[in-house]
Design a protein around this motif. Sequence first.
Motif, PDB file in Angstrom:
ATOM      1  N   THR A 211       0.837  -1.206   0.000  1.00 40.95           N
ATOM      2  CA  THR A 211       0.000   0.000   0.000  1.00 40.95           C
ATOM      3  C   THR A 211       0.869   1.252   0.000  1.00 40.95           C
ATOM      4  N   ASN A 215       0.891   3.953  -3.081  1.00 50.50           N
ATOM      5  CA  ASN A 215       0.560   5.364  -2.853  1.00 50.50           C
ATOM      6  C   ASN A 215       1.723   6.283  -3.216  1.00 50.50           C
ATOM      7  N   LYS A 218       1.824   6.575  -7.112  1.00 47.53           N
ATOM      8  CA  LYS A 218       0.737   7.373  -7.685  1.00 47.53           C
ATOM      9  C   LYS A 218       0.862   8.846  -7.282  1.00 47.53           C
ATOM     10  N   ARG A 219       1.311   9.095  -6.050  1.00 48.20           N
ATOM     11  CA  ARG A 219       1.472  10.473  -5.589  1.00 48.20           C
ATOM     12  C   ARG A 219       2.523  11.205  -6.410  1.00 48.20           C
ATOM     13  N   LEU A 267      -7.216   0.327  -2.833  1.00 51.40           N
ATOM     14  CA  LEU A 267      -6.163   1.206  -3.364  1.00 51.40           C
ATOM     15  C   LEU A 267      -6.729   1.997  -4.529  1.00 51.40           C
ATOM     16  N   ALA A 272      -4.526   8.535  -3.722  1.00 43.06           N
ATOM     17  CA  ALA A 272      -3.078   8.597  -3.480  1.00 43.06           C
ATOM     18  C   ALA A 272      -2.490   9.929  -3.936  1.00 43.06           C
ATOM     19  N   MET A 275      -2.393  12.631  -1.344  1.00 43.95           N
ATOM     20  CA  MET A 275      -1.718  12.384  -0.066  1.00 43.95           C
ATOM     21  C   MET A 275      -0.442  13.211   0.078  1.00 43.95           C
TER      22      MET A 275
END
Length: 329
Positions: A211, A215, A218-219, A267, A272, A275
């Motif tokens: 996870t 994230n 993708k962030r 997910l 993401a 974040m």
Amino acid sequence: MDQNLLERLKAYTVVVADTGDINSIEKYRPQDATTNPSLITAAAQMSEYADIVGGALAWARKEAGQGGDPSAVVNLAFDRLAVDFGLRILAIVPGRVSTEVDARLSYDTQATVEKGRRIIRLYEEAGASRERVLIKIASTWEGIRAAEILEKEGIHCNLTLLFGLHQAIACAEAGVTLISPFVGRILDWYLKDTGRKSYPPAEDPGVVSVTRIYNYYKRHGYKTEVMGASFRNLDEIKELAGCDLLTIAPKLLAELASARGELPRKLDPDAARGMNIEKIAMDEATFRTMHEADRMANEKLSEGIDGFAKALSTLEGLLLERLQKGSAS
């Protein structure tokens, strides 16, 4: 419509079969398939695949020439065997197959590059497009550098035996196509290290690790895909629903196919991207410092390489025995 969990999972995650058993792939019809030395070794011992083994040895004898050294013949046969299984798989799945480089080359960048090129050449000589093949390489610093070279040549890579964020970041910075973080093996390590019997699904250390990687990617806009691997139970799969890809063994595919119920997405790339995740600058010194500090990743990477190397040695022994029987007959 009353869908099973496998159908629900396929709605937002690419499902990949983690097996060398062609019959299982035909049964569950995944998008992609992955193999490794352990899976190929297991499949090579099944009577229904004797023709593939025999064909690989016959080809290797011819390539090695008259009076070729048996060890050289076996080495050639292993590459041919891995590709032949891959070709059978490509005839079934619509997507890609991952074929692994010799794990004993994991700390040798140039040898890994040469082996990756050779595997792709064998696929292309058989009429398969390199776009449908992923070269599977262990996530050592040297392996990641080899993948970077291969990717620049249009040879796509799947970085395996990945246990830590530092490995994932280095892979993304190198522009690799896909990574395979090992969920279940991370859980195994923590259970043994802590003496615990279990974790709640959302707190499973393997789930938490994947996870975090997902994230982070993708962030920060990385194109490298995340494929969770090495699952121990259905809860791990459910907690990672929405991951780019998940590679799942036939036993768990069967459990998903027979189960009903809701499967919420856990997910999500849009979530993401919002974040607050600090970006880590990655170079060799940082990688090695983080790797040494991560006892789990350090131990599991070494253990995984050793395990795949032993599987290769077993397979080579089987091929040599088959070769000698053929020569004697």
